[in-house]
Write an enzyme that holds these catalytic residues in place. Structure first.
Site, PDB file in Angstrom:
ATOM      1  N   GLU A 183       0.498   5.255  13.997  1.00  0.00           N
ATOM      2  CA  GLU A 183       0.725   6.507  13.278  1.00  0.00           C
ATOM      3  C   GLU A 183       0.418   7.716  14.140  1.00  0.00           C
ATOM      4  OE1 GLU A 183       0.153   8.164   8.744  1.00  0.00           O
ATOM      5  OE2 GLU A 183      -1.316   6.726   9.520  1.00  0.00           O
ATOM      6  N   HIS A 188      -1.562   8.153   6.519  1.00  0.00           N
ATOM      7  CA  HIS A 188      -1.958   6.888   5.893  1.00  0.00           C
ATOM      8  C   HIS A 188      -3.355   6.515   6.395  1.00  0.00           C
ATOM      9  CE1 HIS A 188      -1.295   3.219   3.721  1.00  0.00           C
ATOM     10  NE2 HIS A 188      -1.384   2.462   4.793  1.00  0.00           N
ATOM     11  N   HIS A 200      -9.688   2.412   1.168  1.00  0.00           N
ATOM     12  CA  HIS A 200      -8.269   2.126   0.987  1.00  0.00           C
ATOM     13  C   HIS A 200      -8.064   1.619  -0.432  1.00  0.00           C
ATOM     14  CE1 HIS A 200      -4.228   1.151   1.540  1.00  0.00           C
ATOM     15  NE2 HIS A 200      -4.252   0.631   2.760  1.00  0.00           N
ATOM     16  N   LYS A 210      -9.033   8.379   3.538  1.00  0.00           N
ATOM     17  CA  LYS A 210      -9.647   7.053   3.445  1.00  0.00           C
ATOM     18  C   LYS A 210     -11.061   7.015   4.035  1.00  0.00           C
ATOM     19  CE  LYS A 210      -5.367   4.379   3.112  1.00  0.00           C
ATOM     20  NZ  LYS A 210      -4.354   5.453   3.140  1.00  0.00           N
ATOM     21  N   PHE A 227       2.001  -3.549   3.846  1.00  0.00           N
ATOM     22  CA  PHE A 227       2.391  -4.884   4.307  1.00  0.00           C
ATOM     23  C   PHE A 227       3.858  -5.142   3.928  1.00  0.00           C
ATOM     24  CE2 PHE A 227      -2.012  -7.204   4.232  1.00  0.00           C
ATOM     25  CZ  PHE A 227      -2.415  -6.424   5.294  1.00  0.00           C
ATOM     26  N   CYS A 282       0.802  -1.225   0.000  1.00  0.00           N
ATOM     27  CA  CYS A 282       0.000   0.000   0.000  1.00  0.00           C
ATOM     28  C   CYS A 282       0.835   1.276   0.000  1.00  0.00           C
ATOM     29  CB  CYS A 282      -0.963  -0.020   1.183  1.00  0.00           C
ATOM     30  SG  CYS A 282      -2.112  -1.412   1.095  1.00  0.00           S
TER      31      CYS A 282
END
Length: 428
Positions: A314, A303, A338, A333, A398, A164
């Site tokens: 975060e 993110h 996402h 998002k 990931f 991502c």
């Protein structure tokens, strides 16, 4: 520590997102803070049946019949977003030297929809059921290759795959190519179309997807009730040039890319480091390259996935790094879901628009913070007008991949480390 480098001009952007095809509809949709998540008939029977799909996207009308059936949906998105970005930059591919143009495209899964379709046909019809076009449709590099064919680009054409963070990684890579003199124009971005049965089933098995009964409240970045992300799709591209080159051709500049950084967590295959070790290192690299300190940052486009682990890590990082002067924070998002490998590129483009318009969009879906997220200045409820000198866009994926991008207004003299740094000539 990275040395300060001359800024790069962002002269064009193109977007295809669940808020609509085009930079204008996407920006207006994000400003409106209306969630795009909705029940998805294609996911019927799966543990999670909602998604954020790109609306009103007619590949046949936009690309023609041949490309609409030969190419994967992710490549459709990439072509449309790239065309918009190039036009926005005032460039004409028939006039440029294709050997001095680079394309860097990030994707988490390539043409996974085409792969799943080929696998189904193999299962029902055997080898003869697999199309000769299956491999060109789903190989991860093929979207970048198709862009090169369409735009006549013969310079570096690359694909980045950092889950991502792929779209942000593409922009990072493009910046390095420009600084190294490997190209004069770079088209950098990301595209993914992972709303497929296998991808959704896999994420659902990992319990990464939200299971809220109301789709409008499912994507809730940094909210106490967050329970996972909503899968989306889309693409975004930025056109990057050395600032001196952009000035020479009198190109409109939306913002400046002044710092990039990337680092790995080396911690866990799918969970972020609890203290966001890799993301912290990436942010420090980007700030060092910009010649800036943490106190110079006015805004963070986070993110912000809406998962418990990501948002906690975060938020903690933002709280620690910017303790003296907290920046405003937002996550797109909540509106867009996402968008996987496209997310970093989409959010970078939105950060460019945020800096250009000096307006921070609100975070849709957020209502109440928890003990892990209550120390950040999260913009919610309505957009916030704000003076923005530097804005940071963060991406993670990931595998522990992390990328940070720092943007400044087009007319900015730059942070202290850049004010006396001469830009290169167009021939450098």
């Amino acid at each position: 520590m990275s040395a300060a480098r001359p800024p790069l001009a962002v002269t064009g952007i193109g977007l295809v997102t669940p808020a609509g095809p085009g930079a204008g509809p996407t920006w207006q949709g994000v400003l409106a803070a209306r969630a795009t998540a909705a029940p998805d008939p294609a996911l019927a029977g799966l543990p999670v049946g909602i998604s954020c799909r790109v609306p009103r996207f007619d590949a046949r009308a936009l690309l023609g019949g041949r490309q609409s059936w030969r190419l994967d949906r992710a490549t459709h998105f990439a072509l449309v977003a790239a065309r918009e970005a190039v036009a926005d930059a005032g460039l004409w591919p028939e006039d440029w030297d294709g050997a001095r143009v680079a394309i860097v495209l990030g994707s988490a899964a390539g043409g996974v929809g085409s792969y799943e379709q080929a696998a189904r046909r193999f299962g029902t019809r055997g080898p003869s059921g697999v199309s000769a076009l299956a491999l060109p449709a789903f190989l991860p590099n093929m979207a970048a290759g198709q862009l090169a064919i369409e735009l006549g680009v013969t310079g570096p054409v690359l694909h980045t795959a950092t889950a991502c963070a792929s779209g942000a990684g593409a922009i990072h890579t493009a910046a390095l190519l420009l600084h190294a003199g490997a190209c004069d124009i770079a088209l950098a971005g990301g595209a993914d179309a992972m709303i497929t049965p296998v991808c959704v089933a896999g994420f659902a098995r990992m319990r990464a997807l939200s299971r809220q009964p109301d789709p409008g409240c499912a994507s809730r970045p940094f909210d106490a009730g967050r329970d996972g992300f909503v899968i989306g799709e889309g693409a975004a591209f930025t056109v990057l040039e050395r600032q001196a080159d952009a000035l020479c051709r009198r190109a409109p500049t939306r913002a400046l890319l002044v710092g990039v950084g990337t680092a790995a967590d080396a911690y866990h295959p799918v969970a972020p480091h609890p203290r966001a070790r890799g993301l912290a290192a990436a942010v420090r690299q980007a700030l060092a390259e910009a010649g800036a300190a943490a106190d110079d940052v006015d805004h963070v486009n986070a993110h912000g996935t809406g998962t418990r682990l990501n948002d906690s890590a975060e938020a903690g990082l933002i709280d620690r790094l910017f303790a003296r002067r907290p920046p405003s924070v937002t996550s797109a998002k909540g509106v867009l879901g996402h968008t996987m490998g496209a997310a970093g590129a989409i959010e970078a483009a939105l950060t460019v628009l945020t800096v250009q318009h000096q307006t921070v969009p609100a975070t849709a879906g957020f209502a109440v913070p928890d003990q892990d997220t209550d120390r950040i200045d999260l913009v919610h409820g309505a957009p916030r007008r704000q003076r923005l000198r530097l804005a940071l866009s963060t991406s993670a994926g990931f595998g522990g991949h992390n990328t940070a991008l720092v943007f400044a207004p087009a007319d900015s003299p730059g942070p202290p480390g850049l004010r006396s740094t001469p830009g290169p000539s167009a021939a450098s």
